[in-house]
Design a protein around this motif. Sequence first.
Motif, mmCIF file in Angstrom:
data_model
loop_
_atom_site.group_PDB
_atom_site.id
_atom_site.type_symbol
_atom_site.label_atom_id
_atom_site.label_comp_id
_atom_site.label_asym_id
_atom_site.label_seq_id
_atom_site.Cartn_x
_atom_site.Cartn_y
_atom_site.Cartn_z
ATOM 1 N N LEU A 138 33.183 -26.387 49.301
ATOM 2 C CA LEU A 138 34.243 -26.441 48.313
ATOM 3 C C LEU A 138 33.711 -25.971 46.964
ATOM 4 C CD1 LEU A 138 35.620 -29.978 49.268
ATOM 5 C CD2 LEU A 138 36.507 -27.753 49.993
ATOM 6 N N PRO A 139 34.554 -25.354 46.145
ATOM 7 C CA PRO A 139 34.092 -24.878 44.828
ATOM 8 C C PRO A 139 33.477 -26.006 44.012
ATOM 9 C CG PRO A 139 36.276 -24.034 45.336
ATOM 10 C CD PRO A 139 35.967 -25.043 46.395
ATOM 11 N N GLN A 140 32.348 -25.731 43.373
ATOM 12 C CA GLN A 140 31.645 -26.717 42.561
ATOM 13 C C GLN A 140 31.470 -26.154 41.151
ATOM 14 O OE1 GLN A 140 30.658 -29.778 43.827
ATOM 15 N NE2 GLN A 140 31.541 -29.200 45.812
ATOM 16 N N SER A 141 31.796 -26.958 40.160
ATOM 17 C CA SER A 141 31.618 -26.521 38.768
ATOM 18 C C SER A 141 30.313 -27.078 38.218
ATOM 19 C CB SER A 141 32.796 -26.990 37.905
ATOM 20 O OG SER A 141 32.898 -28.401 37.946
ATOM 21 N N ASP A 142 29.635 -26.255 37.428
ATOM 22 C CA ASP A 142 28.363 -26.663 36.832
ATOM 23 C C ASP A 142 28.128 -25.800 35.618
ATOM 24 O OD1 ASP A 142 25.411 -27.121 36.430
ATOM 25 O OD2 ASP A 142 25.696 -28.276 38.268
ATOM 26 N N ASP A 143 27.439 -26.350 34.625
ATOM 27 C CA ASP A 143 27.193 -25.568 33.417
ATOM 28 C C ASP A 143 25.911 -24.750 33.504
ATOM 29 O OD1 ASP A 143 25.437 -27.653 33.373
ATOM 30 O OD2 ASP A 143 25.860 -28.303 31.321
ATOM 31 N N LYS A 144 25.276 -24.749 34.684
ATOM 32 C CA LYS A 144 24.054 -23.972 34.881
ATOM 33 C C LYS A 144 24.264 -22.935 35.977
ATOM 34 C CE LYS A 144 20.733 -27.449 33.312
ATOM 35 N NZ LYS A 144 19.477 -28.174 33.639
ATOM 36 N N ASN A 145 23.443 -21.905 35.940
ATOM 37 C CA ASN A 145 23.461 -20.867 36.968
ATOM 38 C C ASN A 145 22.270 -21.070 37.892
ATOM 39 O OD1 ASN A 145 25.733 -19.450 35.868
ATOM 40 N ND2 ASN A 145 24.374 -18.657 34.270
ATOM 41 N N TYR A 146 22.532 -21.100 39.193
ATOM 42 C CA TYR A 146 21.477 -21.417 40.151
ATOM 43 C C TYR A 146 21.170 -20.241 41.067
ATOM 44 C CZ TYR A 146 22.341 -26.275 38.823
ATOM 45 O OH TYR A 146 22.482 -27.439 38.122
ATOM 46 N N ILE A 147 19.883 -20.078 41.361
ATOM 47 C CA ILE A 147 19.417 -19.212 42.438
ATOM 48 C C ILE A 147 18.731 -20.121 43.440
ATOM 49 C CG2 ILE A 147 17.885 -17.327 43.107
ATOM 50 C CD1 ILE A 147 18.298 -16.110 40.357
ATOM 51 N N PHE A 148 19.213 -20.104 44.673
ATOM 52 C CA PHE A 148 18.845 -21.099 45.683
ATOM 53 C C PHE A 148 17.960 -20.460 46.751
ATOM 54 C CE2 PHE A 148 20.840 -24.159 49.048
ATOM 55 C CZ PHE A 148 19.683 -24.917 49.044
ATOM 56 N N PHE A 149 16.745 -20.988 46.892
ATOM 57 C CA PHE A 149 15.829 -20.585 47.962
ATOM 58 C C PHE A 149 15.978 -21.650 49.059
ATOM 59 C CE2 PHE A 149 14.534 -18.744 44.042
ATOM 60 C CZ PHE A 149 14.093 -17.469 44.377
ATOM 61 N N MET A 220 25.094 -27.501 46.943
ATOM 62 C CA MET A 220 24.145 -26.594 46.289
ATOM 63 C C MET A 220 24.506 -25.138 46.565
ATOM 64 S SD MET A 220 21.438 -26.893 44.334
ATOM 65 C CE MET A 220 21.993 -25.517 43.341
ATOM 66 N N LEU A 221 24.879 -24.853 47.810
ATOM 67 C CA LEU A 221 25.323 -23.494 48.149
ATOM 68 C C LEU A 221 26.517 -23.085 47.297
ATOM 69 C CD1 LEU A 221 25.345 -22.945 52.028
ATOM 70 C CD2 LEU A 221 23.932 -21.783 50.341
ATOM 71 N N SER A 222 27.475 -23.973 47.156
ATOM 72 C CA SER A 222 28.715 -23.658 46.456
ATOM 73 C C SER A 222 28.485 -23.435 44.964
ATOM 74 C CB SER A 222 29.738 -24.779 46.667
ATOM 75 O OG SER A 222 30.050 -24.922 48.041
ATOM 76 N N LYS A 223 27.416 -24.010 44.421
ATOM 77 C CA LYS A 223 27.109 -23.834 42.999
ATOM 78 C C LYS A 223 26.238 -22.615 42.726
ATOM 79 C CE LYS A 223 25.344 -27.955 42.258
ATOM 80 N NZ LYS A 223 24.764 -29.115 41.537
ATOM 81 N N SER A 224 25.673 -22.032 43.768
ATOM 82 C CA SER A 224 24.666 -20.981 43.585
ATOM 83 C C SER A 224 25.291 -19.600 43.451
ATOM 84 C CB SER A 224 23.689 -20.978 44.766
ATOM 85 O OG SER A 224 23.014 -22.216 44.856
ATOM 86 N N LYS A 225 24.739 -18.820 42.541
ATOM 87 C CA LYS A 225 25.143 -17.425 42.401
ATOM 88 C C LYS A 225 24.478 -16.557 43.465
ATOM 89 C CE LYS A 225 27.389 -18.078 38.479
ATOM 90 N NZ LYS A 225 28.859 -17.920 38.369
ATOM 91 N N LEU A 226 23.292 -16.974 43.851
ATOM 92 C CA LEU A 226 22.478 -16.155 44.751
ATOM 93 C C LEU A 226 21.659 -17.057 45.657
ATOM 94 C CD1 LEU A 226 21.234 -13.360 45.516
ATOM 95 C CD2 LEU A 226 19.627 -13.687 43.643
ATOM 96 N N VAL A 227 21.554 -16.666 46.936
ATOM 97 C CA VAL A 227 20.689 -17.351 47.901
ATOM 98 C C VAL A 227 19.642 -16.349 48.361
ATOM 99 C CG1 VAL A 227 20.555 -18.498 50.141
ATOM 100 C CG2 VAL A 227 22.522 -18.914 48.635
ATOM 101 N N VAL A 228 18.381 -16.770 48.337
ATOM 102 C CA VAL A 228 17.264 -15.875 48.667
ATOM 103 C C VAL A 228 16.463 -16.477 49.808
ATOM 104 C CG1 VAL A 228 15.209 -14.690 47.802
ATOM 105 C CG2 VAL A 228 17.142 -15.127 46.261
ATOM 106 N N MET A 229 16.131 -15.634 50.787
ATOM 107 C CA MET A 229 15.303 -16.065 51.920
ATOM 108 C C MET A 229 14.150 -15.094 52.089
ATOM 109 S SD MET A 229 18.224 -17.196 54.662
ATOM 110 C CE MET A 229 19.571 -18.259 54.146
ATOM 111 N N THR A 230 12.970 -15.635 52.384
ATOM 112 C CA THR A 230 11.773 -14.794 52.470
ATOM 113 C C THR A 230 10.971 -15.032 53.754
ATOM 114 O OG1 THR A 230 10.616 -16.468 51.132
ATOM 115 C CG2 THR A 230 11.504 -14.564 49.966
ATOM 116 N N PRO A 231 11.614 -15.153 54.908
ATOM 117 C CA PRO A 231 10.856 -15.437 56.130
ATOM 118 C C PRO A 231 10.017 -14.257 56.601
ATOM 119 C CG PRO A 231 13.120 -14.960 56.680
ATOM 120 C CD PRO A 231 13.053 -15.027 55.185
ATOM 121 N N ILE A 232 8.957 -14.570 57.327
ATOM 122 C CA ILE A 232 8.145 -13.544 57.963
ATOM 123 C C ILE A 232 8.877 -13.003 59.189
ATOM 124 C CG2 ILE A 232 5.967 -13.106 59.176
ATOM 125 C CD1 ILE A 232 4.749 -15.359 57.438
#
Length: 297
Positions: A138-149, A220-232
């Motif tokens: 669901l949409p989440q409001s927050d005053d910060k911008n998040y990048i989620f690993f 956390m997903l709903s608040k994030s602008k970007l999700v980053v994954m770095t698996p081998i």
Amino acid sequence: EPINDCVYLGSLDDYSIFKPWQNKKGSIWLNKLLNNYKIDLIHIFFLEPNILWVNKLPKTLPTIATSRGSDVLIGLRKFIESKKWHHHIIASSYKKALKKCHTIISTSHRQKDFLRTKYDVKQTIEVIRTGMNLKYLLPQSDDKNYIFFSRNMHPLYQHELALDAIELLPKNIQNEYVFIFIDKDSSEKEYVKKITERIDKSDVEIQFLKKLNPIEYFKMLSKSKLVVMTPISDGAPVSGMEALASGAMLVLPDIGYDMDLFEKAFFYKKGDANALTTKIQSALKAKQDLDLSKYKE
């Protein structure tokens, strides 16, 4: 949710190449269950190492096995491509077990192709995506911008590369975003210690959270602008599909993901922190443009 008509019969240790006495004990216990409960189908999770239990089961018993990214693309690969003689013996045992298996379920076409070409699997291999529960997205409001690993703490997910990329980002992005890592309470204590030391030395705002429950994770997903994954190595990660479904941009390494699932993701050259930094910037720009277009509408 409760599951009806389900009986828990106990747990079976993973098959161990190095503990034949454990396998013998497990085989006796497993066959006893088959007889006592008239079991007529076995479903094994996951191929490496537990498909080897098939070699201990009656030949006539129908068996299904499910693979995932790491057990096929890392576990089985190391045996079949190794030059060590004992690895070739182990690979032969896997081939024998796979041949006995009636159906195999994989989560990506890459796993399917590997099993066909490297282990000569000829029977049915179905590619089935693991499902997503989206009710908490669901949409989440927050005053910060998040990048989620968003991946958990394990060397397979090489969070060191992510931290390298964060340090290479322009100062304006470092100052504008909060960078989120999770699973600080992981059982991979040495790896967590290594990552914690890196984070503590950084001047960037990086939050290292404990493992999130499903509701916290989706928030956390709903608040994030970007999700980053770095698996081998990887299969078809549900977390990646969830990220796209949340409306966030997704950055992945170019390690052969199924494009029918991840065509909208941004791909960087695997293992390259500079390339990852560039893709993070591109994804953030795309997200800003998308949000701006929605605002104008």
